[in-house]
Design a protein around this motif. Structure first.
Motif, short mmCIF file in Angstrom:
data_model
loop_
_atom_site.label_atom_id
_atom_site.label_comp_id
_atom_site.label_asym_id
_atom_site.label_seq_id
_atom_site.Cartn_x
_atom_site.Cartn_y
_atom_site.Cartn_z
N ALA A 194 16.22 -40.18 11.19
CA ALA A 194 15.56 -41.46 10.94
C ALA A 194 15.20 -42.12 12.27
CB ALA A 194 16.47 -42.37 10.13
N ARG A 237 13.43 -43.23 7.19
CA ARG A 237 14.54 -42.82 6.32
C ARG A 237 14.68 -41.31 6.30
NH1 ARG A 237 13.84 -43.70 -0.09
NH2 ARG A 237 12.22 -42.13 0.32
N CYS A 248 10.13 -48.93 8.50
CA CYS A 248 11.47 -48.38 8.61
C CYS A 248 11.37 -46.88 8.36
CB CYS A 248 12.40 -49.02 7.57
SG CYS A 248 14.15 -48.74 7.85
N TRP A 292 14.08 -47.43 -0.90
CA TRP A 292 13.26 -48.41 -0.19
C TRP A 292 13.45 -49.77 -0.84
CZ3 TRP A 292 11.96 -46.78 4.28
CH2 TRP A 292 11.46 -45.51 4.51
N ASP A 294 18.07 -51.03 3.16
CA ASP A 294 16.75 -51.07 3.80
C ASP A 294 16.29 -52.51 4.05
OD1 ASP A 294 14.06 -50.40 4.62
OD2 ASP A 294 13.43 -50.80 2.57
N ALA A 299 22.80 -40.06 4.61
CA ALA A 299 21.50 -40.73 4.55
C ALA A 299 21.45 -41.77 5.67
CB ALA A 299 21.31 -41.41 3.19
N ALA A 354 19.98 -45.46 -0.51
CA ALA A 354 18.86 -44.93 0.27
C ALA A 354 17.50 -45.30 -0.31
CB ALA A 354 18.99 -43.41 0.36
N VAL A 365 17.36 -38.34 4.17
CA VAL A 365 18.46 -38.11 3.23
C VAL A 365 18.73 -36.62 3.20
CG1 VAL A 365 19.29 -38.36 0.87
CG2 VAL A 365 17.74 -40.08 1.81
N PHE A 408 18.79 -44.95 7.72
CA PHE A 408 17.58 -45.74 7.95
C PHE A 408 17.54 -46.11 9.43
CE2 PHE A 408 18.00 -46.98 3.39
CZ PHE A 408 16.71 -46.69 2.97
#
Length: 261
Positions: free
Chosen positions: A143, A197, A195, A237, A242, A207, A235, A199, A209
């Motif tokens: 990330a 991300r 942002c 959005w 987040d 996971a 995780a 996973v 961010f």
């Protein structure tokens, strides 16, 4: 006074070796370091022996390659910690972590890529992540890397990106992009959500961010990252992690003089 200004020439000469290692994307053989520093291998070796004693350089016993050592890392991290942006963020990370409830980290762009410069482990959410200060995060599978890849000028990331694309192709990774078009689409998603991300990509069962922090000129100065086990980490959005993480990044950016467009 003139003699003091002259300095110590051997220190300046030897520093060229450290610069060669700094510019390199990985460990180097003696002949390559010497060539990059413009000196003979025998002369370079004498400097490197002293640097090893000081911890500025380490040598791999199997490959005989040299790399920057723990003392060099300490110097670099100390220098970075004196930047106002880093200090400001470090002061606020504990309260951010209390709000999010997961381990948090700060990263800046170094000469090898996105580099972790601060790590704050959550006492409530213990995770097994083989990450430490000074680690350089990959552009495509982390990330943090994706955040920097999306917001930095392309010329800064081009070489690393090309290397990672070739590696993903060779390894036939289905969870990573294999073409520049796919990379562009990936970074567009980062910019769309403000942002990045991942996973189950860089670390199994983890996971993460990473949100960008900008300065008064709108330049990316750091990434603020949080990670946790997929079993307890939201995780999604616009979810419970987040959303506050992006708010934190925007608050830090505002404190640094950034104004949202």
């Amino acid at each position: 006074m003139d003699k003091e200004r002259a300095g110590i020439q051997s220190v300046e000469v030897g520093f060229a070796l450290l610069e060669a290692l700094t510019r390199s994307h990985g460990p180097l053989m003696l002949k390559d370091i010497a060539a990059a520093a413009g000196m003979s291998a025998a002369k370079a070796h004498r400097y490197l022996v002293s640097y090893q004693r000081l911890g500025l350089v380490v040598q791999d016993a199997r490959s005989s390659r040299y790399d920057l050592g723990p003392a060099a890392l300490k110097l670099g991290l100390a220098s970075l910690s004196r930047l106002d942006a880093i200090r400001l963020a470090r002061e606020q990370v504990p309260q951010f972590m209390e709000q999010i409830g997961h381990t948090m980290a700060l990263a800046v762009w170094g000469n090898r890529g996105a580099t972790l410069v601060h790590w704050e482990e959550s006492p409530r959410q213990s995770i097994t992540a083989n990450l430490r200060l000074g680690d350089v995060m990959p552009l495509l599978s982390s990330a943090t890397g994706r955040c920097f890849g999306a917001y930095l000028p392309r010329e800064k990331t081009a070489q690393l990106l090309d290397e990672e694309l070739h590696l993903a192709q060779r390894q036939k990774r289905t969870d990573l992009p294999h073409t520049q078009k796919a990379v562009d689409a990936l970074f567009n998603v980062v910019r769309e959500h403000r942002c990045a991300r991942v996973v189950n990509i860089l670390l199994p069962g983890i996971a993460a961010f990473c949100a960008p922090v900008f300065d008064s000129d709108g330049r990316l100065v750091m990434g603020i990252m949080t990670l946790g086990s997929v079993a307890t980490f939201d995780a999604e959005w616009n979810g419970a992690i987040d959303t506050p993480l992006r708010a934190m990044a925007e608050r830090l950016s505002s404190d640094l003089g950034w104004a949202a467009p």
